[in-house]
Enzyme design. Structure first.
Site, PDB file in Angstrom:
ATOM      1  N   GLY A  40       0.796  -1.231   0.000  1.00 26.51           N
ATOM      2  CA  GLY A  40       0.000   0.000   0.000  1.00 26.51           C
ATOM      3  C   GLY A  40       0.827   1.278   0.000  1.00 26.51           C
ATOM      4  N   ALA A  41       1.749   1.362   0.937  1.00 26.89           N
ATOM      5  CA  ALA A  41       2.501   2.598   1.089  1.00 26.89           C
ATOM      6  C   ALA A  41       3.623   2.360   2.085  1.00 26.89           C
ATOM      7  CB  ALA A  41       1.592   3.716   1.605  1.00 26.89           C
ATOM      8  N   GLU A  63       6.166   4.326   5.181  1.00 25.74           N
ATOM      9  CA  GLU A  63       6.224   5.461   6.110  1.00 25.74           C
ATOM     10  C   GLU A  63       7.609   6.086   6.262  1.00 25.74           C
ATOM     11  OE1 GLU A  63       5.635   2.185   7.056  1.00 25.74           O
ATOM     12  OE2 GLU A  63       6.693   1.722   8.920  1.00 25.74           O
ATOM     13  N   ASN A  64       8.483   6.025   5.240  1.00 22.97           N
ATOM     14  CA  ASN A  64       9.823   6.604   5.345  1.00 22.97           C
ATOM     15  C   ASN A  64       9.786   7.980   6.023  1.00 22.97           C
ATOM     16  OD1 ASN A  64      10.642   4.518   3.347  1.00 22.97           O
ATOM     17  ND2 ASN A  64       9.379   5.789   2.017  1.00 22.97           N
ATOM     18  N   GLU A 113       0.125   5.881   7.489  1.00 20.60           N
ATOM     19  CA  GLU A 113       1.556   6.159   7.272  1.00 20.60           C
ATOM     20  C   GLU A 113       1.990   7.363   8.097  1.00 20.60           C
ATOM     21  OE1 GLU A 113       2.935   3.732   5.950  1.00 20.60           O
ATOM     22  OE2 GLU A 113       1.154   2.879   5.019  1.00 20.60           O
TER      23      GLU A 113
HETATM   24  N1  B3K Z   1       5.450  -0.548   6.714  1.00 20.41           N
HETATM   25  C1  B3K Z   1       4.958  -0.684   5.356  1.00 20.41           C
HETATM   26  C2  B3K Z   1       4.883  -2.074   4.879  1.00 20.41           C
HETATM   27  C3  B3K Z   1       6.172  -2.599   4.401  1.00 20.41           C
HETATM   28  C4  B3K Z   1       6.010  -3.973   3.819  1.00 20.41           C
HETATM   29  C5  B3K Z   1       7.346  -4.588   3.542  1.00 20.41           C
HETATM   30  N2  B3K Z   1       7.240  -5.917   2.979  1.00 20.41           N
HETATM   31  C6  B3K Z   1       3.631  -0.039   5.195  1.00 20.41           C
HETATM   32  C7  B3K Z   1       2.797   0.034   6.401  1.00 20.41           C
HETATM   33  O1  B3K Z   1       2.433  -0.934   7.014  1.00 20.41           O
HETATM   34  O2  B3K Z   1       2.505   1.118   6.798  1.00 20.41           O
HETATM   35 ZN    ZN Z   2       2.027   0.232   8.786  1.00 23.48          ZN
END
Ligand code: B3K
Ligand code: ZN
Length: 858
Positions: free
Chosen positions: A263-264, A266-267, A300
């Site tokens: 989906g997205a 959160e960098n 995010e």
């Molecule tokens: N933290 C990311 C998901 C990353 C998936 C890596 N295989 C998006 C989320 O959960 O906000």
């Molecule tokens: Zn998440």
């Protein structure tokens, strides 16, 4: 683990083997010479000793041009994907230079090209594919990033943190430098380079700091970014109000990309999104899409605190950030729409994705004990069951004490990488709860079953509750878990509430509750609001359920009563038992025509449980019988209540497009009513659908009409599908809907449609959204998929093997439906199993697919 003939079985990573890192990275300076065919990455790490061992840098097999320690050629060895260097002192400078080919990166992990952009995805272990680094979430460093690129092709250069400088270079290139003042793990690193335009806005935080907001997209998509921007500002304000969390940088950027594995992401300060969760306008996005955009933008954003400021010590703790953040986004959505309908939707998702996972070969605890490939653990259990765990703590503590718990958590662990147990301990202390037994929820997989019965004994009403947690792979015996159950009693005759709602925590195997002096025989309303993620089996009769569906004052319990009533009838029909459906028809009629209920709620409540959900209630799934029973119920409801459906249809007529809960509810009910008119065989229904399709002023109405037609055998079906394609062939996100609608259709011959569509010029496996739109949707269509028989299973396995060569992470997701083989009749189960065996025996399988397929066979 199954016999594997190909390579040596991949290594299993265990939680108990966790050791803190031997070296910290104080600072990393990165320099990128960006080019899709050949990107040079130079890195300078300031490392400091934290333990006894050597420095270990993970790498992704990229071409290494140079590797120096303190200015001299490094003496390193390679050990299973790591460069290992013995370093004598306390602090050293490590420099590497690598070359990457982003345009050949089809895995979409690390640095890759998408539609003319260069972008990154690092969670969980993608950073090592960019540069050698201790790529684990407990190594927190300060990042400085310099990017150089051709200015005409890549006019915009973004990374985490704040822009520290930029300028032109003589040869048509330019540069930009970004510094992130916050310590972060490598999985939160991001950069984007491309020809993008921003929807710019700003937000003033609670301490009066102005934050510049930017949503970056291709110029043509700018008009579709308004909803995401509003959601972002709402989320920033909500997190201040509800959790006291303020944003911490001067800039917050979001970039939308077309090729994305999920989906997205959160960098820190630079979220990167699958474009389907950013772009929305009424013409191309349904109401559900609008809601999903807002929920994912909020999710995010919320990670900035629950995930970024406080991150995970190791990947076994993934639910620390994901479960908590899903709970936060659920609360946010509930506060910005109908809370009752949101809870129903959340439970629907949990039951559709998590309960089957918990009951199948891939079941794992919310905090797993081992994995082969962490990408396979971004599951409904970690996310959605994880969110239910947080919700139960919220229920046990109440909102104020819960907030004291989260305040303590954020305060105590800010800037650190911690564990699920650290969260529970902070909640225990801050909220003043005893969570010692509650910790079992993190340890034990499987969905608890609660048996509830009511009897009258010696003038008292006795409610008996019993729990049982089923065995799951590797966990044959379970201990009882604390189940917070909200319950109430209603008069079986009058429908009035006999006792106040109570919160009962069932933390032993069984208990009994006694009520004296009730005015009439009671009906039990239990697990109100779905207060615990469990399956309830009760001795309530059809009449009891019908009563609750008309009188219960908890909206979830009311919805659930009608669902259970329909489910009981459907299961009886499937098993060939006599079943009087008058009670169901009457209960649906009362709900449908109750002017006190909101339309969105009615639209949810009157839909019979999905075929997959019905299958989950049965030991052996019989897709044909389930389909026949459900279709016949839909037909009978359609006929018996034709006048009411017609009235609901007309009474919910579309007017000006608004995104208010009332307008969304009206659109929802309109399409649900249309579906019943079609099912009931009303002669004018296809024409009504075609008119709705043609006259629609928004995608919700158009898609609603298309769905109704797509499952029919009418001339309007073909007309509508052709018209939809012609209208939207240039818009990839809408074209995905065209593929999905056909793959989800409820009609004979879906497999042939899907096979034909898989050869369509617009179909490609290289774009994850498109692959999921067709193949993912088809495998979720229980009847369509299984009625295709062995050819369906072969198609799915062929797709897995073909996609595994391009994108293992996405390929592995498609293995899951085959893993349900034990639940199908022996012949069918053997065919599914044979495809899993073919997958496992294939050469050069990724760890991702190997893990899912081999565990599905075990
Ligand atoms: N933290 C990311 C998901 C990353 C998936 C890596 N295989 C998006 C989320 O959960 O906000
Ligand atoms: Zn998440």
């Amino acid at each position: 683990m199954a016999d594997v003939q190909n390579s040596a079985a991949p290594q299993v990573i265990r939680r108990e083997d966790y050791r803190p890192p031997d070296w910290r990275v104080a600072e990393i300076a990165l320099e990128f010479e960006l080019d899709p065919a050949q990107t040079i990455v130079r890195s300078r790490l300031q490392v400091e000793r934290a333990g006894e061992g050597p420095l270990r840098l993970d790498h992704g097999g990229q071409e290494l041009l140079s590797f120096r320690t303190d200015g001299a050629a490094a003496a390193y060895r390679e050990e299973g994907g790591q460069y290992v260097v013995d370093l004598p002192g306390e602090a050293h400078l490590i420099e590497t230079e690598c070359v990457l080919a982003p345009d050949k990166n089809t895995e979409l992990m690390g640095l890759y090209a998408s539609g003319g952009l260069l972008c990154t995805q690092c969670e969980a272990e993608g950073f090592r594919r960019i540069t050698p680094f201790p790529d684990r979430p407990d190594v927190l460093a300060r990042y400085r990033v310099r990017m150089v690129a051709d200015k005409a092709r890549f006019p915009v250069l973004l990374s985490n943190g704040d822009l520290a400088g930029s300028g032109d270079l003589p040869d048509g290139r330019h540069w930009a430098e970004w510094h992130d003042p916050f310590l972060k793990p490598s999985y939160l690193f991001a950069l984007v380079a491309g020809d993008l335009q921003a929807n710019r806005d700003s937000f003033t935080t609670m301490s009066s700091r102005k934050v510049d907001l930017g949503i970056w997209v291709r110029q043509a998509d700018l008009p579709k970014t308004a909803h995401a921007m509003q959601a972002l500002k709402d989320a920033m304000a909500w997190d201040e109000r509800v959790y006291g969390r303020e944003y911490d940088l001067d800039v917050f950027n979001i970039v939308a990309v077309a090729d994305f594995n999920f989906g997205a992401m959160e960098n820190k300060g630079l979220n990167i999104f699958n474009s389907r969760y950013i772009l929305a306008d009424p013409e191309t996005a349904t109401d559900a899409d609008f809601d999903a955009v807002a929920a994912v933008v909020a999710h995010e954003y919320f990670h900035n605190w629950s995930g970024n400021r406080i991150t995970c010590r190791d990947w076994f703790q993934l639910s620390l950030k994901e479960g908590f953040t899903v709970f936060r986004d659920q609360q946010f959505s509930a506060d910005h729409g109908s809370a009752a309908v949101k809870r129903i939707e959340d439970v629907r998702v949990l039951r559709a994705a998590q309960f089957p996972e918990d009951a199948g070969p891939l079941a794992h605890p919310v905090r797993p004990d081992s994995f082969i490939e962490i990408s396979n653990f971004y599951t409904a259990t970690i996310y959605n069951k994880g969110a239910e765990l947080i919700r139960m703590m919220h229920t046990l503590a109440g909102p104020e004490r819960f907030r004291r718990g989260t305040d303590l958590y954020f305060d105590r662990f800010d800037g650190q990488a911690v564990t699920c147990d650290d969260f529970v301990a902070a909640m225990e202390e801050g909220a003043g709860l005893d969570l010692s037994r509650f910790r079992r929820w993190y340890e034990q997989a499987g969905t608890p079953k609660v048996k509830a019965s009511v009897r009258i004994s010696g003038g008292e009403t006795v409610v008996a509750l019993e729990q049982q947690v089923p065995p799951t792979p590797g966990q044959p015996h379970k201990q009882p878990m604390p189940l917070p159950l909200r319950l109430a009693l209603f008069g079986a005759e009058s429908g009035t509430r006999l006792v106040e709602e109570q919160l009962v925590v069932l933390d032993d195997a069984s208990t009994e509750l006694r009520f004296a002096g009730l005015a009439e025989p009671p009906v039990l309303s239990i697990n109100r609001g779905f207060s615990a993620p469990v399956v309830v089996e009760s001795d309530r009769t059809a009449a009891n359920l019908a009563l609750l569906s008309a009188h219960d004052d908890d909206p979830f319990a009311r919805y659930e009563a009608l669902q259970q009533l329909m489910l009981g009838g459907l299961i009886a029909a499937i098993e060939g038992a006599p079943f009087d459906d008058d009670a169901v028809i009457e209960a649906v009629r009362r709900t449908l025509t109750n002017p006190a209920l909101d339309k969105a709620f009615i639209g949810e409540a009157v839909l019979p449980p999905s075929e997959a959900f019905i299958g989950d209630q049965m030991v052996m799934v019989d897709p044909e019988a389930i389909h026949a029973a459900r279709e016949s119920l839909r037909q009978r409801l359609g006929r018996a209540l034709e006048t009411d459906w017609r009235e609901a249809y007309l009474g919910s007529a579309a007017n000006r497009f608004e995104l208010t809960p009332a307008a969304k509810g009206a659109r929802r009910l309109r399409s649900v009513a249309l579906g019943f008119l079609m099912a009931g065989g009303a002669q004018d229904a296809p024409m009504l659908a075609w008119e709705q399709f043609q006259g629609a002023s928004n995608m919700t109405d158009r898609q609603g009409a298309l769905n109704a037609l797509a499952s029919s055998e009418t001339a309007e079906r073909e007309k509508a599908l052709a018209a939809f394609y012609d209208l939207y062939r240039g818009d990839p996100l809408v074209l995905d809907k065209w593929f999905t609608t056909q793959a989800l259709a409820s009609r004979a011959g879906v497999l042939d449609d899907v096979l034909r569509l898989s050869r369509h010029p617009d179909f490609t496996l290289t774009n994850p959204n498109r692959a999921r739109a067709l193949v993912g949707a088809f495998s979720a269509n229980q009847h369509g998929f299984h009625s295709g028989g062995v050819r369906s299973y072969q198609f799915l396995a062929d797709t897995v093997l073909e996609l595994d060569k391009l994108n293992p992470q996405t390929a592995a997701r498609f293995v899951v439906p085959l893993g349900r083989w034990r639940r199908f009749a022996p012949e069918r189960g053997a065919q599914m199993r044979a495809e899993l065996e073919r997958i496992v025996a294939s050469p050069q399988l990724s760890k991702d697919v190997f893990e899912q397929a081999s565990k599905s066979l075990a």
